[in-house]
Scaffold this motif. Structure first.
Motif, PDB file in Angstrom:
ATOM      1  N   HIS A  23       0.847  -1.190   0.000  1.00 26.21           N
ATOM      2  CA  HIS A  23       0.000   0.000   0.000  1.00 26.21           C
ATOM      3  C   HIS A  23       0.883   1.241   0.000  1.00 26.21           C
ATOM      4  N   PHE A  24       0.706   2.072  -1.008  1.00 27.35           N
ATOM      5  CA  PHE A  24       1.496   3.285  -1.111  1.00 27.35           C
ATOM      6  C   PHE A  24       0.710   4.327  -1.893  1.00 27.35           C
ATOM      7  N   VAL A  25       0.773   5.551  -1.432  1.00 27.62           N
ATOM      8  CA  VAL A  25       0.138   6.678  -2.110  1.00 27.62           C
ATOM      9  C   VAL A  25       1.244   7.650  -2.487  1.00 27.62           C
ATOM     10  N   LEU A  26       1.356   7.985  -3.759  1.00 27.21           N
ATOM     11  CA  LEU A  26       2.419   8.880  -4.194  1.00 27.21           C
ATOM     12  C   LEU A  26       2.135  10.330  -3.793  1.00 27.21           C
ATOM     13  N   ASP A  27       0.909  10.776  -3.960  1.00 30.80           N
ATOM     14  CA  ASP A  27       0.548  12.145  -3.584  1.00 30.80           C
ATOM     15  C   ASP A  27       0.116  12.130  -2.118  1.00 30.80           C
ATOM     16  N   ILE A  28       1.075  12.219  -1.220  1.00 32.96           N
ATOM     17  CA  ILE A  28       0.812  12.041   0.205  1.00 32.96           C
ATOM     18  C   ILE A  28      -0.046  13.165   0.769  1.00 32.96           C
ATOM     19  N   ASP A  29       0.248  14.404   0.415  1.00 32.02           N
ATOM     20  CA  ASP A  29      -0.508  15.508   0.994  1.00 32.02           C
ATOM     21  C   ASP A  29      -1.821  15.772   0.255  1.00 32.02           C
ATOM     22  N   GLY A  30      -2.062  15.097  -0.850  1.00 31.37           N
ATOM     23  CA  GLY A  30      -3.348  15.158  -1.543  1.00 31.37           C
ATOM     24  C   GLY A  30      -3.640  16.474  -2.236  1.00 31.37           C
ATOM     25  N   ASN A  31      -2.620  17.212  -2.637  1.00 32.19           N
ATOM     26  CA  ASN A  31      -2.856  18.495  -3.297  1.00 32.19           C
ATOM     27  C   ASN A  31      -2.943  18.381  -4.817  1.00 32.19           C
TER      28      ASN A  31
END
Length: 121
Positions: free
Chosen positions: A7-15
């Protein structure tokens, strides 16, 4: 099977954009992935998880992903890959060893070049 290490999200801050620090974090995640996968796999074996105090499950949390065991396993994996890559082709046998009288003094195993052959008449 839900593999939490993947599980990994590249856009961590969600901007909506990817910053440089997010790319560096993605590279860290990718290089630590082998150790994290091994720790998660070992955490599913009860006696191994108890012996090494692996906490890599939904019930106990995933604290062991950043622990010493995961780091050592990751390091061993990448060192093994480097050794494997450097050893590929290292044990090749030469086709035929040159005799001492035909070998050039500066290049062992290379025959001495004597120039073009004369034409047959």
């Amino acid at each position: 099977m839900n593999i939490q290490a993947l599980h990994f999200v590249l856009d961590i801050d969600g901007n909506g954009s990817v910053a440089g620090w997010e790319i560096i974090d993605a590279l860290k995640w990718a290089f630590s992935l082998p150790g994290r996968l091994m720790v998660e796999g070992l955490g599913n074996i009860p006696f191994v998880a108890d012996t090494f105090h692996i906490q890599a499950s939904a019930a106990t949390g995933y604290a062991s992903f950043h622990g010493l065991l995961a780091t050592v396993l990751t390091l061993l994996f990448w060192v093994g890959c480097l050794v494997l890559v450097t050893r590929i082709g290292a044990d090749r046998k030469t086709a035929d060893a040159a005799t001492p009288d035909t070998a050039a003094p500066g290049a062992p195993g290379m025959p001495h070049y004597r120039g073009p052959k004369a034409r047959k008449t």
